[in-house]
Enzyme design. Structure first.
Site, PDB file in Angstrom:
ATOM      1  N   ASP A 103       0.738  -1.212   0.142  1.00  0.00           N
ATOM      2  CA  ASP A 103       0.011  -0.009   0.087  1.00  0.00           C
ATOM      3  C   ASP A 103       0.774   1.306   0.042  1.00  0.00           C
ATOM      4  O   ASP A 103       2.043   1.180   0.471  1.00  0.00           O
ATOM      5  CB  ASP A 103      -0.907   0.052   1.212  1.00  0.00           C
ATOM      6  CG  ASP A 103      -1.958   0.818   1.129  1.00  0.00           C
ATOM      7  OD1 ASP A 103      -2.237   1.425  -0.112  1.00  0.00           O
ATOM      8  OD2 ASP A 103      -2.844   1.122   2.032  1.00  0.00           O
ATOM      9  N   ASN A 130       1.019   3.515  -2.954  1.00  0.00           N
ATOM     10  CA  ASN A 130       1.612   3.896  -4.060  1.00  0.00           C
ATOM     11  C   ASN A 130       1.194   5.306  -4.434  1.00  0.00           C
ATOM     12  O   ASN A 130       1.850   6.216  -5.058  1.00  0.00           O
ATOM     13  CB  ASN A 130       1.103   3.196  -5.466  1.00  0.00           C
ATOM     14  CG  ASN A 130       1.807   1.533  -5.107  1.00  0.00           C
ATOM     15  OD1 ASN A 130       2.822   1.538  -4.404  1.00  0.00           O
ATOM     16  ND2 ASN A 130       1.502   0.656  -5.865  1.00  0.00           N
ATOM     17  N   HIS A 133       2.263   3.638  -9.226  1.00  0.00           N
ATOM     18  CA  HIS A 133       2.120   2.045  -9.276  1.00  0.00           C
ATOM     19  C   HIS A 133       3.433   1.620  -9.965  1.00  0.00           C
ATOM     20  O   HIS A 133       3.741   0.433  -9.839  1.00  0.00           O
ATOM     21  CB  HIS A 133       0.764   1.862 -10.129  1.00  0.00           C
ATOM     22  CG  HIS A 133      -0.463   2.214  -9.324  1.00  0.00           C
ATOM     23  ND1 HIS A 133      -0.701   1.974  -8.198  1.00  0.00           N
ATOM     24  CD2 HIS A 133      -1.466   3.101  -9.647  1.00  0.00           C
ATOM     25  CE1 HIS A 133      -1.594   2.266  -7.497  1.00  0.00           C
ATOM     26  NE2 HIS A 133      -2.297   3.102  -8.275  1.00  0.00           N
ATOM     27  N   GLU A 137     -12.356  -4.548  -4.268  1.00  0.00           N
ATOM     28  CA  GLU A 137     -12.814  -3.079  -3.970  1.00  0.00           C
ATOM     29  C   GLU A 137     -12.274  -2.351  -4.750  1.00  0.00           C
ATOM     30  O   GLU A 137     -12.532  -1.042  -5.042  1.00  0.00           O
ATOM     31  CB  GLU A 137     -12.629  -2.763  -2.552  1.00  0.00           C
ATOM     32  CG  GLU A 137     -13.725  -3.399  -1.484  1.00  0.00           C
ATOM     33  CD  GLU A 137     -13.530  -4.822  -1.267  1.00  0.00           C
ATOM     34  OE1 GLU A 137     -14.308  -5.914  -1.640  1.00  0.00           O
ATOM     35  OE2 GLU A 137     -12.359  -5.201  -0.897  1.00  0.00           O
ATOM     36  N   ASN A 138     -10.842  -2.539  -5.468  1.00  0.00           N
ATOM     37  CA  ASN A 138     -10.353  -1.472  -6.180  1.00  0.00           C
ATOM     38  C   ASN A 138     -10.880  -1.132  -7.457  1.00  0.00           C
ATOM     39  O   ASN A 138     -10.545   0.131  -8.088  1.00  0.00           O
ATOM     40  CB  ASN A 138      -8.914  -1.968  -6.332  1.00  0.00           C
ATOM     41  CG  ASN A 138      -8.040  -2.018  -5.068  1.00  0.00           C
ATOM     42  OD1 ASN A 138      -7.084  -2.686  -4.904  1.00  0.00           O
ATOM     43  ND2 ASN A 138      -8.164  -0.893  -4.138  1.00  0.00           N
ATOM     44  N   TRP A 139     -11.875  -2.008  -7.881  1.00  0.00           N
ATOM     45  CA  TRP A 139     -12.747  -1.441  -9.012  1.00  0.00           C
ATOM     46  C   TRP A 139     -13.150  -0.096  -8.837  1.00  0.00           C
ATOM     47  O   TRP A 139     -13.806   0.602  -9.940  1.00  0.00           O
ATOM     48  CB  TRP A 139     -13.712  -2.576  -9.405  1.00  0.00           C
ATOM     49  CG  TRP A 139     -13.083  -3.923  -9.755  1.00  0.00           C
ATOM     50  CD1 TRP A 139     -13.156  -4.953  -9.166  1.00  0.00           C
ATOM     51  CD2 TRP A 139     -12.536  -4.159 -11.013  1.00  0.00           C
ATOM     52  NE1 TRP A 139     -12.817  -5.911  -9.585  1.00  0.00           N
ATOM     53  CE2 TRP A 139     -11.891  -5.471 -10.899  1.00  0.00           C
ATOM     54  CE3 TRP A 139     -11.947  -3.487 -12.146  1.00  0.00           C
ATOM     55  CZ2 TRP A 139     -11.480  -6.165 -11.739  1.00  0.00           C
ATOM     56  CZ3 TRP A 139     -11.523  -4.417 -12.816  1.00  0.00           C
ATOM     57  CH2 TRP A 139     -11.265  -5.707 -13.041  1.00  0.00           C
ATOM     58  N   SER A 188      -8.063  -4.640   4.954  1.00  0.00           N
ATOM     59  CA  SER A 188      -8.528  -4.426   3.616  1.00  0.00           C
ATOM     60  C   SER A 188      -8.912  -5.702   3.020  1.00  0.00           C
ATOM     61  O   SER A 188      -8.656  -5.849   1.545  1.00  0.00           O
ATOM     62  CB  SER A 188      -7.709  -3.535   2.991  1.00  0.00           C
ATOM     63  OG  SER A 188      -7.551  -2.308   3.581  1.00  0.00           O
TER      64      SER A 188
HETATM   65  C1  IPE Z   1      -5.375  -2.772  -0.056  1.00  0.00           C
HETATM   66  O1  IPE Z   1      -5.147  -1.462  -0.245  1.00  0.00           O
HETATM   67  C2  IPE Z   1      -5.203  -3.405  -1.372  1.00  0.00           C
HETATM   68  C3  IPE Z   1      -4.067  -3.434  -1.944  1.00  0.00           C
HETATM   69  C4  IPE Z   1      -2.858  -3.192  -1.490  1.00  0.00           C
HETATM   70  C5  IPE Z   1      -4.243  -4.132  -3.325  1.00  0.00           C
HETATM   71  P1  IPE Z   1      -6.149  -0.254  -0.370  1.00  0.00           P
HETATM   72  O2  IPE Z   1      -5.575   0.986  -0.642  1.00  0.00           O
HETATM   73  O3  IPE Z   1      -7.227  -0.619  -1.451  1.00  0.00           O
HETATM   74  O4  IPE Z   1      -7.104  -0.430   1.008  1.00  0.00           O
HETATM   75  P2  IPE Z   1      -7.832   0.884   1.581  1.00  0.00           P
HETATM   76  O5  IPE Z   1      -8.735   1.119   0.817  1.00  0.00           O
HETATM   77  O6  IPE Z   1      -6.873   1.801   2.207  1.00  0.00           O
HETATM   78  O7  IPE Z   1      -8.415   0.024   2.873  1.00  0.00           O
HETATM   79  C1  IPE Z   2      -1.601   0.194  -3.184  1.00  0.00           C
HETATM   80  O1  IPE Z   2      -1.413   1.662  -3.415  1.00  0.00           O
HETATM   81  C2  IPE Z   2      -1.907  -0.266  -4.658  1.00  0.00           C
HETATM   82  C3  IPE Z   2      -3.185  -0.893  -5.166  1.00  0.00           C
HETATM   83  C4  IPE Z   2      -4.083  -0.684  -4.239  1.00  0.00           C
HETATM   84  C5  IPE Z   2      -3.459  -1.092  -6.233  1.00  0.00           C
HETATM   85  P1  IPE Z   2      -2.503   2.681  -3.009  1.00  0.00           P
HETATM   86  O2  IPE Z   2      -2.943   3.185  -4.801  1.00  0.00           O
HETATM   87  O3  IPE Z   2      -3.722   2.062  -2.560  1.00  0.00           O
HETATM   88  O4  IPE Z   2      -1.890   4.132  -2.771  1.00  0.00           O
HETATM   89  P2  IPE Z   2      -2.643   4.816  -1.860  1.00  0.00           P
HETATM   90  O5  IPE Z   2      -2.958   4.324  -0.588  1.00  0.00           O
HETATM   91  O6  IPE Z   2      -3.460   5.769  -2.260  1.00  0.00           O
HETATM   92  O7  IPE Z   2      -1.330   5.638  -1.244  1.00  0.00           O
HETATM   93 MG    MG Z   3      -4.122   2.362  -0.467  1.00  0.00          MG
END
Ligand code: IPE
Ligand code: IPE
Ligand code: MG
Length: 243
Positions: A10, A12, A27, A58-60, A188
């Site tokens: 997490d 990025n 990323h 949930e990342n969708w 998460s």
């Molecule tokens: C968890 O990170 C998912 C991945 C690292 C792939 P998220 O950034 O999606 O989680 P939340 O939204 O902060 O809980």
């Molecule tokens: C984790 O980094 C990568 C994915 C969830 C795909 P984030 O994109 O969630 O980075 P933050 O949490 O917004 O900094």
């Molecule tokens: Mg994140």
């Protein structure tokens, strides 16, 4: 048996934001960190399984641009790293719902899983379109489908062995250690069933800043933990006896 380590990669977006860059740039840097960490993990430090949380169910919710970029990076990674996997006998596997991924991405994942199937070194499990709740729901449905096919009309009782046996990778042992970067104290939706007795390690560092040395530090911290699995350790038993 060696360790199973899971990583919630997490931070990025925050890494990019702090530099005035696009989230996508974060990323890209995150992918570089992942390559470093996989290399270190595969260098004989006692890790048999490494599960990387790449993309959650949930990342969708993110913009189509960001989602598309991540999917593109995954495809690039799979192609570019095959030689490394092959040289190091790394078996690549997938956790999550492959059926709801874009067909080109799902196809590439299925290909690399098949092409590395016989590699007997470390296993890298890519959790992509993965959600712990989704995995449990799919496991229960798989169990019900196979039970109703074999014992029609009988009452079906679910138990822990049945659910565990229908998870995405039932042969893989539960994670020993789960690392989360970027200082968040939550799961998460990562490996909800499997992580019942995992040790957690939270790092404040953002994922793109992670290197192999951070993994070594996490493992060293893990090795100092005392795992009781709900029981009592032998030292405290002895202390109890002497009281
Ligand atoms: C968890 O990170 C998912 C991945 C690292 C792939 P998220 O950034 O999606 O989680 P939340 O939204 O902060 O809980
Ligand atoms: C984790 O980094 C990568 C994915 C969830 C795909 P984030 O994109 O969630 O980075 P933050 O949490 O917004 O900094
Ligand atoms: Mg994140």
């Amino acid at each position: 048996m060696g360790l199973h380590v899971g990583i919630i990669m997490d931070g990025n977006g925050r890494w990019a934001q702090a530099r005035g860059l696009m989230r996508t740039q974060g990323h890209l840097e995150g992918l570089k960190a992942a390559k470093q960490v996989v290399k270190t993990a595969a260098s004989g430090m006692g890790i048999d399984f490494l599960t990387l949380y790449v993309f959650s169910t949930e990342n969708w919710k993110r913009t189509a641009e960001e989602v598309g970029f991540i999917m593109g990076l995954v495809r690039q990674y799979l192609k570019a790293e095959f030689a490394f996997a092959s040289e190091n006998h790394i078996r690549v596997r997938h956790a999550g719902d492959l059926s709801r991924l874009p067909p080109d991405v799902a196809g590439d994942i299925a290909d690399v899983c098949r092409d590395t199937e016989s590699f007997a070194g470390m296993q890298v499990i890519l959790a992509l379109n993965y959600g712990g709740r989704d995995e449990i729901v799919r496991a229960v449905n798989k169990a019900l489908a196979s039970a109703s096919a074999s014992v029609s009309g009988k009452e079906i009782k679910i138990n822990e062995t049945i659910i565990a046996g229908h998870l995405d990778n039932p042969d893989i042992p539960d994670p020993d250690l789960i690392i989360r970067t970027a200082g968040e104290y939550r799961t998460s939706n990562f490996l909800l069933w499997e992580a019942a007795y995992a040790e957690y390690y939270i790092s404040d560092k953002l994922w793109p800043d992670w290197t192999g040395a951070d993994l070594v530090e996490a493992i060293e911290s893990f090795q100092k933990r005392e795992r009781r699995f709900g029981g009592v350790n032998s030292a405290s038993c002895e202390a109890g006896v002497s009281l």
